[in-house]
Motif scaffolding. Structure first.
Motif, PDB file in Angstrom:
ATOM      1  N   LYS A 223     -19.760  13.061 -13.140  1.00 28.71           N
ATOM      2  CA  LYS A 223     -20.461  13.629 -11.970  1.00 28.71           C
ATOM      3  C   LYS A 223     -20.322  15.146 -11.994  1.00 28.71           C
ATOM      4  O   LYS A 223     -21.286  15.879 -11.834  1.00 28.71           O
ATOM      5  CB  LYS A 223     -19.827  13.107 -10.679  1.00 28.71           C
ATOM      6  CG  LYS A 223     -20.512  11.921 -10.065  1.00 28.71           C
ATOM      7  CD  LYS A 223     -19.915  11.711  -8.654  1.00 28.71           C
ATOM      8  CE  LYS A 223     -20.243  10.365  -8.093  1.00 28.71           C
ATOM      9  NZ  LYS A 223     -19.407  10.043  -6.919  1.00 28.71           N
ATOM     10  N   ALA A 224     -19.076  15.599 -12.200  1.00 25.80           N
ATOM     11  CA  ALA A 224     -18.822  17.041 -12.223  1.00 25.80           C
ATOM     12  C   ALA A 224     -19.605  17.707 -13.352  1.00 25.80           C
ATOM     13  O   ALA A 224     -20.014  18.866 -13.236  1.00 25.80           O
ATOM     14  CB  ALA A 224     -17.319  17.308 -12.384  1.00 25.80           C
ATOM     15  N   ALA A 225     -19.824  16.987 -14.428  1.00 23.69           N
ATOM     16  CA  ALA A 225     -20.557  17.557 -15.561  1.00 23.69           C
ATOM     17  C   ALA A 225     -22.069  17.537 -15.337  1.00 23.69           C
ATOM     18  O   ALA A 225     -22.815  18.112 -16.122  1.00 23.69           O
ATOM     19  CB  ALA A 225     -20.208  16.778 -16.843  1.00 23.69           C
ATOM     20  N   GLY A 226     -22.522  16.839 -14.288  1.00 19.20           N
ATOM     21  CA  GLY A 226     -23.957  16.785 -13.995  1.00 19.20           C
ATOM     22  C   GLY A 226     -24.741  15.873 -14.934  1.00 19.20           C
ATOM     23  O   GLY A 226     -25.954  16.050 -15.117  1.00 19.20           O
ATOM     24  N   LEU A 227     -24.083  14.904 -15.506  1.00 20.81           N
ATOM     25  CA  LEU A 227     -24.751  13.977 -16.429  1.00 20.81           C
ATOM     26  C   LEU A 227     -25.873  13.230 -15.701  1.00 20.81           C
ATOM     27  O   LEU A 227     -25.674  12.771 -14.577  1.00 20.81           O
ATOM     28  CB  LEU A 227     -23.712  12.976 -16.959  1.00 20.81           C
ATOM     29  CG  LEU A 227     -24.149  12.089 -18.119  1.00 20.81           C
ATOM     30  CD1 LEU A 227     -24.277  12.907 -19.403  1.00 20.81           C
ATOM     31  CD2 LEU A 227     -23.157  10.941 -18.332  1.00 20.81           C
ATOM     32  N   PRO A 228     -27.058  13.109 -16.327  1.00 16.01           N
ATOM     33  CA  PRO A 228     -28.160  12.395 -15.637  1.00 16.01           C
ATOM     34  C   PRO A 228     -27.748  10.973 -15.246  1.00 16.01           C
ATOM     35  O   PRO A 228     -27.032  10.294 -15.980  1.00 16.01           O
ATOM     36  CB  PRO A 228     -29.267  12.351 -16.693  1.00 16.01           C
ATOM     37  CG  PRO A 228     -28.971  13.453 -17.644  1.00 16.01           C
ATOM     38  CD  PRO A 228     -27.475  13.631 -17.640  1.00 16.01           C
ATOM     39  N   ASP A 229     -28.241  10.529 -14.080  1.00 19.19           N
ATOM     40  CA  ASP A 229     -27.918   9.185 -13.572  1.00 19.19           C
ATOM     41  C   ASP A 229     -28.308   8.114 -14.584  1.00 19.19           C
ATOM     42  O   ASP A 229     -29.352   8.215 -15.240  1.00 19.19           O
ATOM     43  CB  ASP A 229     -28.688   8.919 -12.273  1.00 19.19           C
ATOM     44  CG  ASP A 229     -28.149   9.761 -11.122  1.00 19.19           C
ATOM     45  OD1 ASP A 229     -27.047  10.329 -11.271  1.00 19.19           O
ATOM     46  OD2 ASP A 229     -28.847   9.869 -10.095  1.00 19.19           O
ATOM     47  N   GLY A 230     -27.468   7.094 -14.690  1.00 11.70           N
ATOM     48  CA  GLY A 230     -27.792   5.954 -15.538  1.00 11.70           C
ATOM     49  C   GLY A 230     -27.290   6.069 -16.966  1.00 11.70           C
ATOM     50  O   GLY A 230     -27.217   5.075 -17.679  1.00 11.70           O
ATOM     51  N   VAL A 231     -26.929   7.278 -17.384  1.00  6.90           N
ATOM     52  CA  VAL A 231     -26.406   7.436 -18.753  1.00  6.90           C
ATOM     53  C   VAL A 231     -24.985   6.881 -18.825  1.00  6.90           C
ATOM     54  O   VAL A 231     -24.581   6.303 -19.822  1.00  6.90           O
ATOM     55  CB  VAL A 231     -26.456   8.918 -19.202  1.00  6.90           C
ATOM     56  CG1 VAL A 231     -25.798   9.095 -20.569  1.00  6.90           C
ATOM     57  CG2 VAL A 231     -27.892   9.420 -19.223  1.00  6.90           C
ATOM     58  N   PHE A 232     -24.241   7.069 -17.732  1.00 14.67           N
ATOM     59  CA  PHE A 232     -22.887   6.507 -17.660  1.00 14.67           C
ATOM     60  C   PHE A 232     -22.781   5.596 -16.445  1.00 14.67           C
ATOM     61  O   PHE A 232     -23.089   6.006 -15.323  1.00 14.67           O
ATOM     62  CB  PHE A 232     -21.834   7.629 -17.550  1.00 14.67           C
ATOM     63  CG  PHE A 232     -20.464   7.087 -17.259  1.00 14.67           C
ATOM     64  CD1 PHE A 232     -19.723   6.481 -18.265  1.00 14.67           C
ATOM     65  CD2 PHE A 232     -19.931   7.139 -15.974  1.00 14.67           C
ATOM     66  CE1 PHE A 232     -18.469   5.935 -18.004  1.00 14.67           C
ATOM     67  CE2 PHE A 232     -18.673   6.598 -15.694  1.00 14.67           C
ATOM     68  CZ  PHE A 232     -17.938   6.010 -16.717  1.00 14.67           C
ATOM     69  N   ASN A 233     -22.332   4.372 -16.660  1.00 14.20           N
ATOM     70  CA  ASN A 233     -22.180   3.397 -15.570  1.00 14.20           C
ATOM     71  C   ASN A 233     -20.787   2.800 -15.624  1.00 14.20           C
ATOM     72  O   ASN A 233     -20.306   2.432 -16.703  1.00 14.20           O
ATOM     73  CB  ASN A 233     -23.243   2.308 -15.704  1.00 14.20           C
ATOM     74  CG  ASN A 233     -24.639   2.904 -15.719  1.00 14.20           C
ATOM     75  OD1 ASN A 233     -25.159   3.294 -14.685  1.00 14.20           O
ATOM     76  ND2 ASN A 233     -25.222   3.041 -16.901  1.00 14.20           N
ATOM     77  N   TYR A 234     -20.174   2.721 -14.437  1.00 14.18           N
ATOM     78  CA  TYR A 234     -18.785   2.240 -14.334  1.00 14.18           C
ATOM     79  C   TYR A 234     -18.795   0.846 -13.722  1.00 14.18           C
ATOM     80  O   TYR A 234     -19.186   0.681 -12.561  1.00 14.18           O
ATOM     81  CB  TYR A 234     -18.013   3.238 -13.471  1.00 14.18           C
ATOM     82  CG  TYR A 234     -16.653   2.827 -12.967  1.00 14.18           C
ATOM     83  CD1 TYR A 234     -15.521   2.966 -13.768  1.00 14.18           C
ATOM     84  CD2 TYR A 234     -16.492   2.366 -11.654  1.00 14.18           C
ATOM     85  CE1 TYR A 234     -14.260   2.628 -13.280  1.00 14.18           C
ATOM     86  CE2 TYR A 234     -15.231   2.033 -11.163  1.00 14.18           C
ATOM     87  CZ  TYR A 234     -14.123   2.163 -11.987  1.00 14.18           C
ATOM     88  OH  TYR A 234     -12.878   1.843 -11.490  1.00 14.18           O
ATOM     89  N   THR A 235     -18.395  -0.150 -14.501  1.00 16.28           N
ATOM     90  CA  THR A 235     -18.413  -1.537 -14.029  1.00 16.28           C
ATOM     91  C   THR A 235     -17.093  -2.236 -14.356  1.00 16.28           C
ATOM     92  O   THR A 235     -17.027  -3.044 -15.281  1.00 16.28           O
ATOM     93  CB  THR A 235     -19.553  -2.335 -14.697  1.00 16.28           C
ATOM     94  OG1 THR A 235     -19.387  -2.248 -16.125  1.00 16.28           O
ATOM     95  CG2 THR A 235     -20.911  -1.815 -14.328  1.00 16.28           C
ATOM     96  N   PRO A 236     -16.040  -1.925 -13.575  1.00 14.57           N
ATOM     97  CA  PRO A 236     -14.803  -2.677 -13.784  1.00 14.57           C
ATOM     98  C   PRO A 236     -15.065  -4.138 -13.437  1.00 14.57           C
ATOM     99  O   PRO A 236     -15.926  -4.426 -12.606  1.00 14.57           O
ATOM    100  CB  PRO A 236     -13.826  -2.051 -12.783  1.00 14.57           C
ATOM    101  CG  PRO A 236     -14.679  -1.410 -11.744  1.00 14.57           C
ATOM    102  CD  PRO A 236     -15.961  -1.015 -12.422  1.00 14.57           C
ATOM    103  N   GLY A 237     -14.349  -5.035 -14.083  1.00 13.77           N
ATOM    104  CA  GLY A 237     -14.550  -6.453 -13.782  1.00 13.77           C
ATOM    105  C   GLY A 237     -13.555  -7.268 -14.565  1.00 13.77           C
ATOM    106  O   GLY A 237     -12.873  -6.745 -15.449  1.00 13.77           O
ATOM    107  N   ARG A 238     -13.477  -8.531 -14.205  1.00 13.33           N
ATOM    108  CA  ARG A 238     -12.529  -9.408 -14.889  1.00 13.33           C
ATOM    109  C   ARG A 238     -13.127  -9.831 -16.220  1.00 13.33           C
ATOM    110  O   ARG A 238     -14.245 -10.329 -16.277  1.00 13.33           O
ATOM    111  CB  ARG A 238     -12.249 -10.640 -14.034  1.00 13.33           C
ATOM    112  CG  ARG A 238     -11.688 -10.284 -12.663  1.00 13.33           C
ATOM    113  CD  ARG A 238     -11.676 -11.508 -11.752  1.00 13.33           C
ATOM    114  NE  ARG A 238     -11.724 -11.097 -10.352  1.00 13.33           N
ATOM    115  CZ  ARG A 238     -10.643 -10.793  -9.624  1.00 13.33           C
ATOM    116  NH1 ARG A 238      -9.444 -10.865 -10.140  1.00 13.33           N
ATOM    117  NH2 ARG A 238     -10.782 -10.406  -8.355  1.00 13.33           N
ATOM    118  N   GLY A 239     -12.335  -9.653 -17.276  1.00 11.48           N
ATOM    119  CA  GLY A 239     -12.785 -10.063 -18.604  1.00 11.48           C
ATOM    120  C   GLY A 239     -13.268 -11.502 -18.598  1.00 11.48           C
ATOM    121  O   GLY A 239     -14.294 -11.836 -19.192  1.00 11.48           O
ATOM    122  N   SER A 240     -12.550 -12.354 -17.862  1.00  6.84           N
ATOM    123  CA  SER A 240     -12.877 -13.778 -17.866  1.00  6.84           C
ATOM    124  C   SER A 240     -14.179 -14.071 -17.119  1.00  6.84           C
ATOM    125  O   SER A 240     -14.807 -15.094 -17.330  1.00  6.84           O
ATOM    126  CB  SER A 240     -11.726 -14.559 -17.223  1.00  6.84           C
ATOM    127  OG  SER A 240     -11.511 -14.077 -15.909  1.00  6.84           O
TER     128      SER A 240
END
Ligand code: NAD
Length: 520
Positions: A223-240
């Motif tokens: 965000k601080a770097a101003g990266l265009p939306d959608g290029v980086f997505n954060y999706t923590p989740g259970r491996g299982s």
């Protein structure tokens, strides 16, 4: 202007008072925000889910770091769709411009290094200096891969045939799924993610559950770097719950994974299967475990060797893929070495990483604790205890995730404790009749990640260089602490597939080369 040549970022020097004093301030500061909810971040939007997972301090599980929203199958589908769309523009952004976003993210990390490190001390139990080292490594990956992409970015003319202009260049492969471990919670995540991004891929990033608050740092830095939306997505989740779904997704082109052998092999197998609608062969980069050995030769400098082994085996509780879990000692120096190792191991303090006078703290969570305790039992059955130390009762009473610091001797190559990765503070001592046998023992596992040799004999060091077959071999220094570029990192055999992280071939794995030949 021209960038300065790459140099490793120097972490704080805690022997200097101002640098030391700044650190507890950061710990108090981030503690004020503990308990907050971490959303997913997809296409520039924060997304809240019903399913959440609490991340806790392993030294005191009643301290909740944060409540982390968990992506399920629907959120993975959404993130991949957003990333697929963002890729179409992102792949056409000039390599030099893509590199600028990494440099800005690096600046964010430099400006916030203490806060980012303090979070690791409290979320995963890293010692201060090791946490700083992790953030410094994240900075290094960003700075190095930015320069690497600039180096690789200009089309290259091939041949010099008259009447023909032939150019060779690269494009990002597509959507990259980045699946990260908790043990270098910022550095390894940032390394895999930034390599994919700068290469022209878009990313769906899944941090390990245990270190998802540290993982949220990537949202803040991009965000601080101003990266265009959608290029980086954060999706923590259970491996299982969502791991297989992400790996199987037909619109994922590259999977960059770092973690255990079991999960790495599963991902490689599943990624080979083509699903309806899939238009490409998936590329898998998988960095997996180790069973790393350090050889102590009969003429080793024991002052160095004892401290080196202790640090490589018990720094961050032995939870590094590069950690030493086997020390292989040449017979004629065996008694002197083990006597000194025992003394050294008995002289260090055990307790929470928050207090920098402690050398070794709790392992990362309750499940890891149980796993290590099981292996302690196996080690004690197979060998003879040389050192077994417990953290003081006051810390264990907080039901912190403490396991003993354990050193067993009498271990031979067919023992389970000599073959299976424990990922905790358990060290096996193995005796070799001579240096050559020591190398055979060192090579006797299915892993080939790191290794080290302490010897003063140039002939033996040469022999080790040729015959001690691991990805990263260190002569007269510990097996841990790889630096970007100088110690480009990664193994082979069951330690992984792919070229070395922080090395000159790494970005190529995220790109497809193209050739255009014009008849002029
Ligand atoms: P892990 O394999 O348990 O988990 C790694 C990641 O995979 C996590 O994000 C986890 O949630 C995810 N995952 C679990 N099941 C999955 C599935 N079915 N599909 C997709 N993803 C799934 O490893 P860990 O405990 O996080 O990390 C420790 C391991 O990592 C050790 O074996 C260590 O040696 C290895 N490691 C290797 C390197 C290296 O560079 N070679 C570096 C660090 C750690």
């Amino acid at each position: 202007g021209e960038l300065e040549p790459f140099n490793n970022f120097p972490p704080s020097d805690f022997t200097i008072k101002e640098e030391r004093d700044a650190f507890p301030e950061s710990m108090s500061k981030i503690r004020k925000d503990f308990g907050q909810r971490y959303p997913l971040y997809i296409g520039g939007q924060e997304i809240i889910t019903d399913d959440t997972l609490d991340s806790y301090n392993p030294a005191d599980p009643s301290e909740i770091i944060g409540t982390v929203c968990q992506a399920g199958v629907a959120e993975v589908d959404k993130a991949v769709a957003v990333a697929k769309d963002a890729y179409l523009d992102w792949r056409n952004v000039e390599p030099r411009e893509r590199a600028q976003y990494l440099l800005k993210a690096a600046q964010y990390c430099k400006d916030n290094i203490n806060d980012l490190s303090a979070m690791q001390v409290l979320e995963v139990g890293k010692q201060w200096d090791q946490a700083q080292g992790d953030v410094a490594e994240a900075i290094d990956f960003l700075e190095y891969y930015a320069r690497e992409m600039i180096r690789l970015g200009d089309p290259k003319r091939m041949g010099n045939s008259p009447g023909e202009y032939s150019q060779y260049f690269y494009q990002g492969k597509g959507v990259a799924a980045v699946i990260a471990p908790w043990n270098f919670p910022l550095a390894i995540s940032v390394g895999m993610v930034s390599a994919a991004i700068v290469s022209g891929c878009s990313v769906v990033y899944k941090p390990a559950g245990i270190s998802s608050a540290v993982g949220y740092g990537l949202v803040e830095m991009f965000k601080a770097a101003g990266l265009p939306d959608g290029v980086f997505n954060y999706t923590p989740g259970r491996g299982s719950v969502m791991g297989d779904h992400l790996v199987d997704h037909p619109d994922v082109s590259v999977i960059a994974f770092t973690g255990s052998m079991e999960v790495g092999l599963r991902i490689q197998e599943r990624a080979a299967k083509v699903h309806p609608g899939q238009q490409h062969c998936k590329k898998v980069i998988a960095e997996m475990g180790g069973k790393n050995g350090i050889i102590i030769d009969d003429d080793a400098d024991l002052d160095e060797a004892v401290l080196g082994v202790l640090y490589a085996a018990f720094g961050f509780q032995g939870q590094k893929c590069s950690a030493c879990s086997r020390v292989i000692v040449v017979d004629s120096i065996y008694d002197r070495f083990t006597h000194r190792l025992k003394e050294a191991a008995e002289s260090v303090k055990l307790g929470p990483a928050e207090d920098p006078s402690n050398y070794m703290g709790p392992v990362v969570d309750k499940a890891a604790c149980q796993n290590v305790l099981n292996y302690c039992k196996i080690a004690e059955e197979e060998g003879k205890v040389l050192v077994k130390r417990e953290a003081p009762l006051e810390y264990r009473e907080k039901s912190g995730c403490y396991t003993p610091m354990l050193i067993v001797e009498g271990i031979t190559r067919d023992h389970r404790i000599a073959q299976e990765e424990v990922f905790g503070p358990v060290l096996s001592v193995m005796r070799a009749k001579d240096f050559k046998e020591a190398i055979d023992i060192a090579n006797s596992t299915r892993f080939a990640l790191t290794g080290a040799v302490y010897s003063r004999s140039p002939k033996h060091l040469d022999l080790a260089t040729r015959e001690f077959r691991v990805g990263n071999l260190y002569l007269n220094k510990p097996s841990v602490g790889a630096l970007v570029e100088r110690h480009a990192f990664g193994g082979f055999k069951m330690s992984g597939v792919g070229s070395k992280a922080g090395g000159p071939d790494y970005l190529l794995q995220f790109m497809d080369p193209r050739l255009v030949c014009e008849n002029t």
